[in-house]
Design an enzyme around this catalytic site. Structure first.
Site, mmCIF file in Angstrom:
data_model
loop_
_atom_site.group_PDB
_atom_site.id
_atom_site.type_symbol
_atom_site.label_atom_id
_atom_site.label_comp_id
_atom_site.label_asym_id
_atom_site.label_seq_id
_atom_site.Cartn_x
_atom_site.Cartn_y
_atom_site.Cartn_z
ATOM 1 C CE LYS A 22 -1.798 1.582 4.067
ATOM 2 N NZ LYS A 22 -1.479 3.007 4.256
ATOM 3 C CB CYS A 117 -5.069 11.084 12.058
ATOM 4 S SG CYS A 117 -3.426 10.450 12.231
ATOM 5 C CG ASP A 307 3.372 1.527 9.548
ATOM 6 O OD1 ASP A 307 2.998 2.364 10.390
ATOM 7 O OD2 ASP A 307 3.419 1.768 8.327
HETATM 8 C C1 UD1 Z 1 4.358 6.892 6.314
HETATM 9 C C2 UD1 Z 1 3.498 5.661 6.193
HETATM 10 C C3 UD1 Z 1 3.038 5.199 7.561
HETATM 11 C C4 UD1 Z 1 4.240 5.014 8.492
HETATM 12 C C5 UD1 Z 1 5.121 6.250 8.496
HETATM 13 C C6 UD1 Z 1 6.407 6.074 9.275
HETATM 14 C C7 UD1 Z 1 2.485 5.967 4.024
HETATM 15 C C8 UD1 Z 1 1.254 6.247 3.233
HETATM 16 N N1 UD1 Z 1 2.350 5.966 5.361
HETATM 17 O O1 UD1 Z 1 3.537 7.917 6.871
HETATM 18 O O2 UD1 Z 1 2.338 3.965 7.412
HETATM 19 O O3 UD1 Z 1 3.786 4.782 9.804
HETATM 20 O O4 UD1 Z 1 5.470 6.616 7.148
HETATM 21 O O5 UD1 Z 1 7.113 4.976 8.802
HETATM 22 O O6 UD1 Z 1 3.541 5.714 3.473
HETATM 23 N N2 UD1 Z 1 6.613 14.864 10.357
HETATM 24 C C9 UD1 Z 1 6.798 16.204 10.616
HETATM 25 N N3 UD1 Z 1 6.664 17.096 9.569
HETATM 26 C C10 UD1 Z 1 6.353 16.690 8.308
HETATM 27 C C11 UD1 Z 1 6.167 15.311 8.052
HETATM 28 C C12 UD1 Z 1 6.308 14.416 9.106
HETATM 29 O O7 UD1 Z 1 7.068 16.607 11.736
HETATM 30 O O8 UD1 Z 1 6.238 17.545 7.417
HETATM 31 C C13 UD1 Z 1 6.750 13.882 11.477
HETATM 32 C C14 UD1 Z 1 5.456 13.123 11.756
HETATM 33 O O9 UD1 Z 1 4.612 13.849 12.603
HETATM 34 C C15 UD1 Z 1 5.972 11.869 12.392
HETATM 35 C C16 UD1 Z 1 7.310 11.629 11.679
HETATM 36 O O10 UD1 Z 1 7.642 12.880 11.067
HETATM 37 O O11 UD1 Z 1 6.208 12.072 13.767
HETATM 38 C C17 UD1 Z 1 7.274 10.556 10.611
HETATM 39 O O12 UD1 Z 1 6.195 10.792 9.744
HETATM 40 P P1 UD1 Z 1 6.252 10.409 8.193
HETATM 41 O O13 UD1 Z 1 7.452 9.569 7.950
HETATM 42 O O14 UD1 Z 1 6.074 11.649 7.388
HETATM 43 O O15 UD1 Z 1 4.952 9.516 8.033
HETATM 44 P P2 UD1 Z 1 3.982 9.433 6.806
HETATM 45 O O16 UD1 Z 1 4.725 9.671 5.537
HETATM 46 O O17 UD1 Z 1 2.767 10.245 7.080
#
Ligand code: UD1
Length: 420
Positions: A22, A117, A307
């Site tokens: 996914k 979320c 995850d």
């Molecule tokens: C993706 C995965 C999710 C997984 C996560 C971490 C997808 C669709 N989802 O989520 O299943 O749990 O990676 O492996 O691929 N953050 C910031 N600023 C930002 C972006 C992120 O502070 O602009 C922080 C988030 O709050 C979090 C951390 O970075 O604490 C990691 O998040 P991120 O790796 O971005 O997760 P997703 O890409 O949303």
């Protein structure tokens, strides 16, 4: 709302095929917006999140043809809207992945702000800052992110403050067609980022360093059509391995990639599992043993995946011994433990750590799924518990697990879906 009814106690035993990932399929579908020609994506999993992304592309006017084997041909040349509306983004945060491609290729994008979320605030500030560094103007109004650029984005040197999977993917896609060289430091190294990079390369992008924390992208003017098959889902594979281990059973996973699950496999071995791997399979055998408790601490790849945290918490709940599970990637991602305690688990939370005293058995109970991986952990708890477990709000699980009840039934579980 559908529910899952599980009668626990059966030892899992059997063979499964792992579906497409996914979290690789979603950015790859978003990347099709970058190409001048149709792109065919194969090995897509049958999941709500995939349907949502397809619907999102469709509502922008993109032409999609889906065949019965879940290959989709995407022709973005018919695009007429550059917006990801709130109604879709609210059901799937990954909709934010269209932001980079839209602004890079069409010079404008309007994407609803993904709100908070169940697993914490999850900001997108790093996606936005990176696009600004590449010359985009980004404003936020009425709950929408508006990004625009006159002409092409330009290459930039971007140091990510935190490792973000989605942020790296958005900027990687934008940089693929930007003017000049982009370097992304402290980039995410997740296999799904690598899969996206490989797909972009098949489209004609010039990318190196994928799989390391430094991505170098030399922007090209146009990307062409290609056919690309999505990698197997490492989290789905990991979930079935843990489910088999927790029940003392065994499982053989086809089309699974052991190199993506190194830490998870090490932890399962520490729990007492016998593991046998080949290039495209993973077999696990607990030989009827109760698992030993194993402590884990989540971290970006190649660390222990956030995850997989909830599933290990479930296994530890019935393991021999006491363990700690520490969540460092997301805030508020240990909520499923309250539901597990209602099944007889002994889990206390201290800050971002769950302290789990393994119990000889759990008892079935009505429980509520709160997010995708938390739901998987409740399924695992239900499989090992004595009696019946009824899991409510399983729409979460349908976002990320293809045919979960059929797959578990094939392994001998007593599980069925109750439709409302
Ligand atoms: C993706 C995965 C999710 C997984 C996560 C971490 C997808 C669709 N989802 O989520 O299943 O749990 O990676 O492996 O691929 N953050 C910031 N600023 C930002 C972006 C992120 O502070 O602009 C922080 C988030 O709050 C979090 C951390 O970075 O604490 C990691 O998040 P991120 O790796 O971005 O997760 P997703 O890409 O949303």
């Amino acid at each position: 709302m559908d529910k899952l009814l599980i009668k626990g106690g059966n030892r899992l035993d059997g063979e499964l095929r792992i579906s497409g990932a996914k979290n690789a399929a979603l950015p790859i579908l978003a990347a099709t917006l970058l190409a001048d020609e149709p792109i065919t994506i194969g090995n897509l999993p049958h999941l709500h999140d995939i349907t949502t992304m397809i619907e999102l592309l469709g509502c922008m006017g993109v032409d999609l043809t889906i065949d019965e084997k879940m290959s989709v041909e995407v022709d973005s040349s018919t695009i007429s809207e550059f917006e990801a509306p709130y109604e879709l983004v609210k059901t799937m945060r990954a909709s934010i992945l269209v932001l980079g491609p839209l602004v890079a290729r069409y010079g404008r994008a309007r994407v609803s702000f993904p709100g908070g979320c169940a697993i914490g605030s999850r900001p997108v500030d790093l996606h936005l800052r990176g696009l600004e560094a590449m010359g985009a103007t980004v404003t936020v109004d009425g709950g929408y992110i508006n990004a625009s650029v006159d002409g092409r984005l330009r290459g930039a040197h971007i140091v990510m403050e935190t490792v973000t999977v989605g942020g790296t993917e958005n900027l990687l896609m934008a940089a693929a067609v930007a003017d000049g060289r982009t370097v992304i430091e402290n980039a995410a190294r997740e296999p799904e980022v690598v899969d996206l990079a490989e797909c972009l390369i098949a489209m004609g992008a010039k990318i190196s360093g994928h799989g390391s924390d430094r991505l170098v992208i030399d922007g090209v003017e146009r990307l062409q059509g290609c056919r690309y098959d999505v990698m197997p889902d490492r989290i789905e594979a990991g979930t079935y391995l843990v489910a088999a281990a927790a029940t003392g059973g065994r499982v053989h996973l086809r089309e699974a990639r052991p190199e993506h699950l190194e830490v998870v496999l090490q932890k399962l071995e520490a729990a007492g599992a016998r593991i046998d791997c080949g290039e495209d399979y993973i077999a696990l055998d607990m030989e009827g043993r109760r698992p030993q408790a194993v402590s884990v601490r989540t971290a970006p790849y190649p660390g222990f995946p956030t995850d997989m945290q909830a599933q290990f918490t479930a296994m530890n709940a019935i393991a021999e011994g006491t363990s700690t599970v520490t969540e460092t990637v997301f805030e508020n991602r240990l909520i499923q433990t309250h539901e597990m305690n209602r099944m007889g688990a002994d889990i206390t939370i201290e800050g971002n750590t769950a302290i789990i005293v393994g119990q000889p058995e759990l008892a079935g109970a009505p429980v509520m799924a709160t997010d995708l991986r938390a739901s998987a952990s409740l399924v695992i708890a239900g499989l090992v518990a004595r009696g019946e477990t009824l899991i409510d709000r399983i729409y979460h699980i349908d976002r990320g697990y293809e045919c979960i009840e059929e797959k578990l039934q094939a392994l001998g579980a007593d599980i069925r879906r109750l439709a409302d």
